[in-house]
Design a protein around this motif. Structure first.
Motif, short mmCIF file in Angstrom:
data_model
loop_
_atom_site.label_atom_id
_atom_site.label_comp_id
_atom_site.label_asym_id
_atom_site.label_seq_id
_atom_site.Cartn_x
_atom_site.Cartn_y
_atom_site.Cartn_z
N CYS A 95 -35.27 34.38 28.85
CA CYS A 95 -36.45 33.51 28.86
C CYS A 95 -36.12 32.09 28.44
O CYS A 95 -36.82 31.15 28.80
CB CYS A 95 -37.52 34.10 27.96
N CYS A 96 -35.10 31.94 27.60
CA CYS A 96 -34.74 30.60 27.13
C CYS A 96 -33.32 30.64 26.58
O CYS A 96 -32.71 31.70 26.50
CB CYS A 96 -35.71 30.14 26.04
N CYS A 99 -32.52 33.26 23.63
CA CYS A 99 -32.14 34.61 24.04
C CYS A 99 -30.86 34.60 24.87
O CYS A 99 -30.00 35.46 24.71
CB CYS A 99 -33.24 35.25 24.87
N CYS A 138 -40.76 29.41 23.53
CA CYS A 138 -41.08 30.83 23.45
C CYS A 138 -40.44 31.49 22.24
O CYS A 138 -41.12 32.20 21.52
CB CYS A 138 -40.78 31.57 24.74
N CYS A 139 -39.16 31.29 22.00
CA CYS A 139 -38.51 32.00 20.90
C CYS A 139 -38.11 31.02 19.80
O CYS A 139 -37.65 29.92 20.09
CB CYS A 139 -37.28 32.72 21.40
ZN LIG Z 1 -37.35 32.77 24.73
#
Ligand SMILES: [Zn+2]
Ligand SMILES: [Zn+2]
Length: 183
Positions: A95-96, A99, A138-139
């Protein structure tokens, strides 16, 4: 001679007509080397337009279950996409960069990441990473990748964090997460 952009459009056109194509066939039709075809396919795979398999390529239907992060399971977003090409031609998507880099630390492969500002695909090893900025996509901690050190620095001025290389970003993430994905 076609430009890379023209070749990639052609490949997508062929895939409209046929669900799968071999790399050999593509190289023949486009009159380029296998290496060039692989490079075009990697770029298109990174954009989620198609999927590579051993020796060939497949059209990607919009909802094939391939749209989730291989590490944390979150939905993939084009702007922060991170890809790892494994030696057997499988591609792992994250996702990014948070990760993606954690995954890369565990896998043998070469990675591509997205320039956060322009959505261009970059070699992950050559990108500049901004870690711990205030912009969490996101993370957390946030890790963003940039192609240009100048632009990354400009972005840092607005959002804080610090700039580092891919290896430094991996080391940092492994320290803060102990190898577990963030949330
Ligand atoms: Zn992420
Ligand atoms: Zn993830």
């Amino acid at each position: 001679m076609l430009t890379p952009q023209q070749r990639r459009e052609k490949i997508l056109q062929y895939l409209q007509e046929q669900e799968t194509l071999s790399i050999q066939e593509l190289a023949r039709r486009l009159a380029v080397s296998l290496m060039t075809v692989h490079r075009d396919l990697d770029a298109l795979a990174a954009e989620g337009r198609l999927e590579k398999f051993r020796g060939g390529v497949r059209r990607l239907s919009p909802s094939s279950g391939e749209d989730r992060c291989a590490l944390c399971g979150k939905r993939l977003a084009q702007r922060t996409l991170f890809l790892i090409n494994l030696p057997d031609h499988q591609v792992k998507r994250a996702c990014c960069a948070h990760c993606g880099l954690l995954l890369l630390a565990r896998l043998e492969g070469w990675a591509l990441t997205m320039d956060f500002l322009h959505e261009h695909i970059l070699s992950a090893a050559q990108a500049v990473y901004l870690v711990e900025s205030e912009l969490v996509t996101c993370c957390a901690p946030s890790v963003l990748s940039f192609g240009s050190p100048q632009e990354a620095e400009k972005f840092r001025t607005g959002f804080g964090g610090r700039l580092c290389s891919m290896q430094e970003a991996i080391d940092f993430l492994q320290q803060v997460t102990h190898g577990h994905p963030g949330r």
